[in-house]
Design a protein around this motif. Structure first.
Motif, PDB file in Angstrom:
ATOM      1  N   LEU A  82      13.267  -5.145  -3.554  1.00  0.00           N
ATOM      2  CA  LEU A  82      12.047  -4.335  -3.487  1.00  0.00           C
ATOM      3  C   LEU A  82      12.239  -3.140  -2.559  1.00  0.00           C
ATOM      4  N   LEU A  92      -2.116  -9.117  -6.403  1.00  0.00           N
ATOM      5  CA  LEU A  92      -1.829  -7.984  -7.287  1.00  0.00           C
ATOM      6  C   LEU A  92      -2.435  -8.232  -8.670  1.00  0.00           C
ATOM      7  N   ASP A 137      -0.827  -4.035   2.013  1.00  0.00           N
ATOM      8  CA  ASP A 137      -0.382  -4.933   0.944  1.00  0.00           C
ATOM      9  C   ASP A 137      -0.439  -6.396   1.400  1.00  0.00           C
ATOM     10  N   VAL A 138       0.050  -6.655   2.600  1.00  0.00           N
ATOM     11  CA  VAL A 138       0.019  -8.039   3.111  1.00  0.00           C
ATOM     12  C   VAL A 138      -1.406  -8.471   3.456  1.00  0.00           C
ATOM     13  N   THR A 169       1.905  -4.506  -3.818  1.00  0.00           N
ATOM     14  CA  THR A 169       0.598  -5.124  -4.051  1.00  0.00           C
ATOM     15  C   THR A 169      -0.512  -4.193  -3.557  1.00  0.00           C
ATOM     16  N   GLN A 199       5.597   0.045 -11.153  1.00  0.00           N
ATOM     17  CA  GLN A 199       4.802   0.249  -9.933  1.00  0.00           C
ATOM     18  C   GLN A 199       5.111  -0.872  -8.952  1.00  0.00           C
ATOM     19  N   SER A 257       0.808 -12.746  -2.559  1.00  0.00           N
ATOM     20  CA  SER A 257       0.919 -11.336  -2.901  1.00  0.00           C
ATOM     21  C   SER A 257       0.841 -11.144  -4.423  1.00  0.00           C
ATOM     22  N   ILE A 296       7.204  -9.243   2.014  1.00  0.00           N
ATOM     23  CA  ILE A 296       7.272  -8.182   3.027  1.00  0.00           C
ATOM     24  C   ILE A 296       6.038  -7.298   2.992  1.00  0.00           C
ATOM     25  N   ALA A 297       5.973  -6.440   3.983  1.00  0.00           N
ATOM     26  CA  ALA A 297       4.897  -5.459   4.099  1.00  0.00           C
ATOM     27  C   ALA A 297       5.524  -4.075   4.121  1.00  0.00           C
ATOM     28  N   GLY A 298       4.694  -3.067   3.884  1.00  0.00           N
ATOM     29  CA  GLY A 298       5.128  -1.710   4.152  1.00  0.00           C
ATOM     30  C   GLY A 298       5.675  -0.961   2.958  1.00  0.00           C
ATOM     31  N   LEU A 299       5.677  -1.601   1.774  1.00  0.00           N
ATOM     32  CA  LEU A 299       6.130  -0.868   0.592  1.00  0.00           C
ATOM     33  C   LEU A 299       5.214   0.334   0.353  1.00  0.00           C
ATOM     34  N   ASP A 300       3.929   0.194   0.773  1.00  0.00           N
ATOM     35  CA  ASP A 300       2.986   1.311   0.643  1.00  0.00           C
ATOM     36  C   ASP A 300       3.523   2.572   1.341  1.00  0.00           C
ATOM     37  N   TYR A 329       4.417  -4.086 -13.123  1.00  0.00           N
ATOM     38  CA  TYR A 329       3.956  -4.259 -11.747  1.00  0.00           C
ATOM     39  C   TYR A 329       4.893  -5.197 -10.995  1.00  0.00           C
ATOM     40  N   LEU A 330       5.267  -4.810  -9.774  1.00  0.00           N
ATOM     41  CA  LEU A 330       6.052  -5.687  -8.900  1.00  0.00           C
ATOM     42  C   LEU A 330       5.257  -5.952  -7.630  1.00  0.00           C
ATOM     43  N   PRO A 331       4.883  -7.200  -7.356  1.00  0.00           N
ATOM     44  CA  PRO A 331       4.166  -7.479  -6.118  1.00  0.00           C
ATOM     45  C   PRO A 331       5.049  -7.252  -4.897  1.00  0.00           C
ATOM     46  N   SER A 332       4.419  -7.112  -3.741  1.00  0.00           N
ATOM     47  CA  SER A 332       5.152  -6.809  -2.501  1.00  0.00           C
ATOM     48  C   SER A 332       5.987  -7.978  -2.002  1.00  0.00           C
ATOM     49  N   LEU A 338       3.609 -16.109   1.466  1.00  0.00           N
ATOM     50  CA  LEU A 338       3.108 -14.756   1.232  1.00  0.00           C
ATOM     51  C   LEU A 338       3.519 -14.217  -0.135  1.00  0.00           C
ATOM     52  N   ALA A 393      -3.405  -9.570   0.602  1.00  0.00           N
ATOM     53  CA  ALA A 393      -2.930 -10.818  -0.011  1.00  0.00           C
ATOM     54  C   ALA A 393      -3.356 -12.046   0.789  1.00  0.00           C
TER      55      ALA A 393
END
Lengths: 272, 272
Positions: free
Chosen positions: A196, A259, B130-131, B272, B269, A255, A126-130, A120-123, A251, B134
């Motif tokens: 990331l 997670l 994700d943000v 977050t 994966q 984050s 930043i935002a928006g990896l989703d 698992y890698l937390p975000s 953050l 968190a």
């Protein structure tokens, strides 16, 4: 309740341990390790439920833990990730930059499949990896602009070969404009976000990174633009530095805690 | 390989089924159900590996599937979610709006804990959950501005009690400016994004929503601003409508497929 082993007892490791100890993360911290024994002992002294301090990193995953959290260094990822997975433990990695080395990524990715475990890698900050994950196959461009105070960047190897003196920057100055792959060696301590983005998106050779030193800011700001068949994504995250570790954004720690909380909980989980 | 049951064989359900059938999601679609039998039969006719069409929704989760995907309606969530969890199956919910009803959310959340199962909600047509997850404990404000072409909004109950004629909007017009809770009944078909933001953040009574009809756009645009102790988050997602279902954003379907892929995979994966 999941049993956690912690690799690295610095600022981020400590905050994760405290979040477990306070019950925010429903898990038990059973084993900890740090290359500096005193740092591990110092962490344990802050906890109500005392984990065992083990003598080497291998003992973290040979003990009956369910998941190991790496909060140490890129070196620790290179050295220990595969053996943790071989020992059939899941792994959360904070030092995402290590995975920008394609050979490291591949051996870890293969180990996940071979041993049926998850990394698992937390975000991070930043935002928006989703979104980027979801549109990976049809992304056309990803651009990251990171803006920090020169004081947060001044230790970077970039300045070894540059005429720019970080102490003398008096206005917003573009230090670097290139690909994530090149940015790794020039700004290794600031590379997690670029790593990331590269990993979820177009890879480090096709992800554009600009690093700006701005003496007028006390925030770490990441601006991301991504385009593709899905449409267009624009994100700006203005991060307050972590009070216990100013080189990290608050953050990034939050984050990681979130997670880990999700991994340890059966509940309604929101977000891709 | 995980066995999937599909509840709802419309546009989104069909795309998820095709993603499983093509191998993009490493799983097996074993059972499908739709209130319209013909819709289920039509879906099955498009697949190489034929799932069984079951006679009622209960049979989806009483069969040996690992996870049920709801791609039907808010009503289906209210009617079937708890029994799916009781049958010890995980559940992915597309109709997130159903969870804005606090009593529905609580009964589903409790069922997750009681039966040790997980409910997954994809990020839909937005980024940044994700943000928000968190920083949930220290969020101060969340504002969503959704901009769509009037044609995409014209079926909304909002217009039943408004003087505005959606056919006559000739410039960008703010239709609604209030809280997510009120927006639910006025724009029920457009509420998933507001629902997701409310659920991860400040709740539907404290999440601000503005709905703008813009005759000059063919995109569904969601702009999010969130503030808190962590800093500030600003996101704009300009979504291309899904070609097979123009009321939905292409990203919403891709996001669901990506989340299901992650659930079904042991791998690295990210996020977050």
């Amino acid at each position: 309740m999941k049993r956690i082993g912690l690799l690295g007892c610095g600022a981020i490791g400590t905050q994760i341990a405290l979040a477990i100890d306070s019950g925010k993360i429903p898990a038990t911290l059973t084993h900890v390790y740090d290359t500096k024994r005193s740092q591990a002992d110092n962490l344990v002294s802050k906890l109500k439920l005392k984990p065992e301090v083990v003598a080497n990193s291998h003992l973290l995953s040979s003990n009956p833990v369910d998941l190991v959290v790496e909060a140490a260094s890129q070196d620790a990822v290179r050295k220990d990730a595969v053996s943790i997975l071989q020992n059939k433990k899941d792994l959360m990695i904070m030092s995402a930059g290590a995975l920008l080395d394609q050979s490291v990524f591949e051996v870890i990715s293969d180990a996940c499949k071979d041993f049926g475990k998850t990394v698992y890698l937390p975000s991070g900050a930043i935002a928006g990896l989703d979104v980027l994950k979801a549109v990976k196959d049809e992304l056309e461009s990803v651009v990251l602009v990171t803006t920090k105070n020169p004081a947060s960047l001044k230790d970077a190897p970039f300045f070894d070969s540059s005429d720019i003196d970080p102490e003398k920057i008096s206005e917003p100055t573009v230090l670097f404009d290139g690909k994530a792959k090149e940015a790794v060696s020039l700004f290794p301590k600031n590379i997690n976000v670029a790593a990331l983005l590269s990993l979820v998106g177009l890879g480090s050779e096709n992800t554009s990174v600009r690093v700006v030193a701005d003496p007028n800011t006390n925030k770490n700001t990441h601006h991301i633009e991504a385009n593709g068949k899905f449409g267009k994504l624009t994100i700006t995250v203005e991060n307050v530095p972590d009070p216990t570790n100013p080189k990290t954004s608050r953050l990034a720690t939050l984050s990681a805690i979130e997670l880990l909380r999700q991994i340890c909980t059966k509940e309604v989980q929101i977000g891709t």
